[in-house]
Structure formats: C-alpha cells, structure tokens
Motif scaffolding. Structure first.
Motif, mmCIF file in Angstrom:
data_model
loop_
_atom_site.group_PDB
_atom_site.id
_atom_site.type_symbol
_atom_site.label_atom_id
_atom_site.label_comp_id
_atom_site.label_asym_id
_atom_site.label_seq_id
_atom_site.Cartn_x
_atom_site.Cartn_y
_atom_site.Cartn_z
ATOM 1 N N ALA A 138 0.825 -1.211 0.000
ATOM 2 C CA ALA A 138 0.000 0.000 0.000
ATOM 3 C C ALA A 138 0.859 1.261 0.000
ATOM 4 N N ALA A 139 2.000 1.214 0.691
ATOM 5 C CA ALA A 139 2.911 2.367 0.706
ATOM 6 C C ALA A 139 3.453 2.635 -0.691
ATOM 7 N N PHE A 140 3.894 1.572 -1.383
ATOM 8 C CA PHE A 140 4.402 1.748 -2.749
ATOM 9 C C PHE A 140 3.286 2.178 -3.702
ATOM 10 N N PHE A 141 2.078 1.699 -3.443
ATOM 11 C CA PHE A 141 0.927 2.135 -4.239
ATOM 12 C C PHE A 141 0.724 3.642 -4.092
ATOM 13 N N MET A 142 0.816 4.145 -2.861
ATOM 14 C CA MET A 142 0.639 5.571 -2.629
ATOM 15 C C MET A 142 1.769 6.378 -3.268
ATOM 16 N N TRP A 143 2.997 5.875 -3.201
ATOM 17 C CA TRP A 143 4.113 6.596 -3.841
ATOM 18 C C TRP A 143 3.944 6.628 -5.357
ATOM 19 N N GLY A 144 3.387 5.557 -5.902
ATOM 20 C CA GLY A 144 3.059 5.576 -7.335
ATOM 21 C C GLY A 144 2.006 6.621 -7.651
ATOM 22 N N ALA A 145 1.025 6.763 -6.733
ATOM 23 C CA ALA A 145 -0.010 7.791 -6.920
ATOM 24 C C ALA A 145 0.593 9.187 -6.860
ATOM 25 N N TYR A 146 1.597 9.378 -6.004
ATOM 26 C CA TYR A 146 2.286 10.670 -5.944
ATOM 27 C C TYR A 146 2.997 10.964 -7.267
ATOM 28 N N ILE A 147 3.618 9.944 -7.855
ATOM 29 C CA ILE A 147 4.280 10.139 -9.151
ATOM 30 C C ILE A 147 3.258 10.516 -10.213
ATOM 31 N N LEU A 148 2.092 9.843 -10.206
ATOM 32 C CA LEU A 148 1.034 10.184 -11.149
ATOM 33 C C LEU A 148 0.516 11.598 -10.922
ATOM 34 N N LYS A 149 0.567 12.051 -9.660
ATOM 35 C CA LYS A 149 0.121 13.415 -9.346
ATOM 36 C C LYS A 149 0.921 14.449 -10.128
ATOM 37 N N THR A 150 2.193 14.149 -10.403
ATOM 38 C CA THR A 150 3.012 15.108 -11.147
ATOM 39 C C THR A 150 2.508 15.291 -12.577
ATOM 40 N N LEU A 151 1.654 14.377 -13.043
ATOM 41 C CA LEU A 151 1.120 14.484 -14.406
ATOM 42 C C LEU A 151 -0.018 15.486 -14.503
ATOM 43 N N SER A 152 -0.603 15.850 -13.384
ATOM 44 C CA SER A 152 -1.789 16.703 -13.448
ATOM 45 C C SER A 152 -1.795 17.736 -12.335
ATOM 46 N N ILE A 153 -1.801 19.004 -12.711
ATOM 47 C CA ILE A 153 -1.920 20.099 -11.747
ATOM 48 C C ILE A 153 -3.310 20.097 -11.125
ATOM 49 N N MET A 154 -4.295 19.589 -11.883
ATOM 50 C CA MET A 154 -5.681 19.656 -11.432
ATOM 51 C C MET A 154 -6.002 18.597 -10.381
ATOM 52 N N PHE A 155 -5.154 17.585 -10.232
ATOM 53 C CA PHE A 155 -5.409 16.533 -9.245
ATOM 54 C C PHE A 155 -5.006 17.051 -7.866
ATOM 55 N N PRO A 156 -5.922 17.074 -6.886
ATOM 56 C CA PRO A 156 -5.625 17.696 -5.580
ATOM 57 C C PRO A 156 -4.641 16.882 -4.751
ATOM 58 N N LEU A 157 -3.601 17.544 -4.276
ATOM 59 C CA LEU A 157 -2.579 16.902 -3.458
ATOM 60 C C LEU A 157 -3.151 16.440 -2.118
ATOM 61 N N LYS A 158 -4.074 17.230 -1.557
ATOM 62 C CA LYS A 158 -4.649 16.886 -0.259
ATOM 63 C C LYS A 158 -5.375 15.545 -0.287
ATOM 64 N N LEU A 159 -5.855 15.150 -1.465
ATOM 65 C CA LEU A 159 -6.533 13.865 -1.581
ATOM 66 C C LEU A 159 -5.596 12.717 -1.218
#
Length: 226
Positions: A54-75
């Motif tokens: 789950a930790a690596f899954f979340m870090w992958g989600a953080y990497i995907l976050k860099t693809l979109s300014i519109m995706f909220p970081l707080k989520l």
C-alpha cells in the motif's frame, strides 16, 4: 570517454527539456479519461491490503500526481490517513512529497528558459514571487509553501527553472508542507465521521496555522522594508 560523457549530458538535458510537454500530454489524456472522477474512496479501495504494498501504491499515486496540476494533493494526504496508522501515514506522505518536489524541480531545472515566461504569463503571482525570493532563499521556500498561495506543481517547476539552490529548495519546501501534511493526514483518519469534534478541530487548526504563516510573512516583509 570524454565524448561519451558530453553526449550523455546533452541527452539528459534534452530529455528534461521535452519532459514538461510529455507530462502535459499525459496529464491531459489521463485527466480527461479518469482524473476528473477520482475520489478518496477510489484510492482507498484500489490500495493493496498489505501495508508495504500500500505504501508503494501511494508513492506511485504521488508520481502520477506530477502528471496533473488539477489533481488535488490533499486527496493523497487524506488517503494515507485512511490507509495507515498516523505515524506510518505521515512517513508515507513525507516520502511522497519528497518524490514530487524532486520530480517537479528537475523538470523545471532542465526545461528551457521559455518555461518561466510561460508560467509567469499564466500565473501573474509568480512575478511578485520573483521579486521576493532573492531576499532569503530558504525562508522564502518555506513560507511560500506554508501559505499555500500557489499550486505545488507550478511553484516547484518555477523554482527549478530559475535555478533556486537545491538544498534550500528541498529543505524549505519540505518544512513548509509539514503542518498542512500532518493535519490533513490526521483529518483523513476521521473522514468516516465528518461531524465529529476531532474532524472539525483538525480543519480549524489547519486553517489557523495557514493564517498564522500569512501573518508571519506580512510581519517579515514589514520588518525587511524598515
């Protein structure tokens, strides 16, 4: 060997120059297809049950976050708060922020000089930031994150493109995010009971801390003028 090193450096520079456009294209495709509908429950439900996975899954989600300014970081902060114990969730989010801040800084660092002009045109607040950042680089990097007046992605790429010293950038940015990261992660643990006193206390404290940082910066500017 010297020729190889020179060519390799040129390749790396070219790669990061085109990376913003690649990321932007990826962001548009992903956001138009799935990004608009992503909710907190989606992230929690897709996460593996094993804590390490789950930790690596979340870090992958953080990497995907860099693809979109519109995706909220707080989520992502909130999702970690739901998935892990509070100490583990804070650690996962700190590592995730470290990943994001580095990727965005490198993207800006190796992009062309036109990036700064384009960002300032789209986000006029950066013009004011450009005038302020030279006074105290570390404090500026810290306080601008703590106040949260600009999207993390835009600010990181701008600071990378304008060659802010890396150590001052990363330490100031990480410290600036700490309060928001901690209290938003804490709020994630109480989203199942949004009417609970702990939930509202977390939201209020987070807002008050942001206001305090705004007042601190206002006093700092007043003192620096004197």
């Amino acid at each position: 060997m010297k020729h190889f090193n020179t060519e390799f450096k040129k390749f790396i520079k070219k790669f990061f120059q085109f990376l913003p456009f690649i990321l932007m294209l990826g962001a548009i495709i992903w956001f138009m297809r799935d990004g608009q509908n992503v909710k907190l429950e989606d992230i929690v439900n897709y996460s593996p049950e094993n804590p390490a996975a789950a930790a690596f899954f979340m870090w992958g989600a953080y990497i995907l976050k860099t693809l979109s300014i519109m995706f909220p970081l707080k989520l992502l902060f909130l999702a970690s708060g739901r998935l892990f114990s509070l100490p583990a969730a804070v650690c996962v989010n700190l590592v995730g922020m470290f990943i994001i801040l580095n990727l965005q800084y490198l993207t800006g660092r190796f992009s062309g000089k036109d990036l700064t002009a384009g960002l300032i045109e789209k986000y006029p607040k950066l013009k004011y930031i450009r005038e302020e950042r030279n006074k105290n680089t570390f404090f500026f990097s810290f306080i601008i994150r703590a106040m949260g007046i600009l999207p993390c992605d835009i600010l990181s790429m701008y600071l990378g493109n304008t060659r802010m010293p890396y150590f001052q950038y990363i330490t100031g940015s990480m410290l600036g995010f700490c309060a928001d990261l901690f209290f938003t992660t804490f709020a994630g643990r109480h989203l199942n009971t949004p009417g609970s006193p702990w939930f509202w206390l977390t939201i209020i404290v987070n807002a008050l801390i942001s206001l305090i940082f705004v007042l601190i910066y206002a006093l700092y500017r007043k003192k620096s003028r004197q």
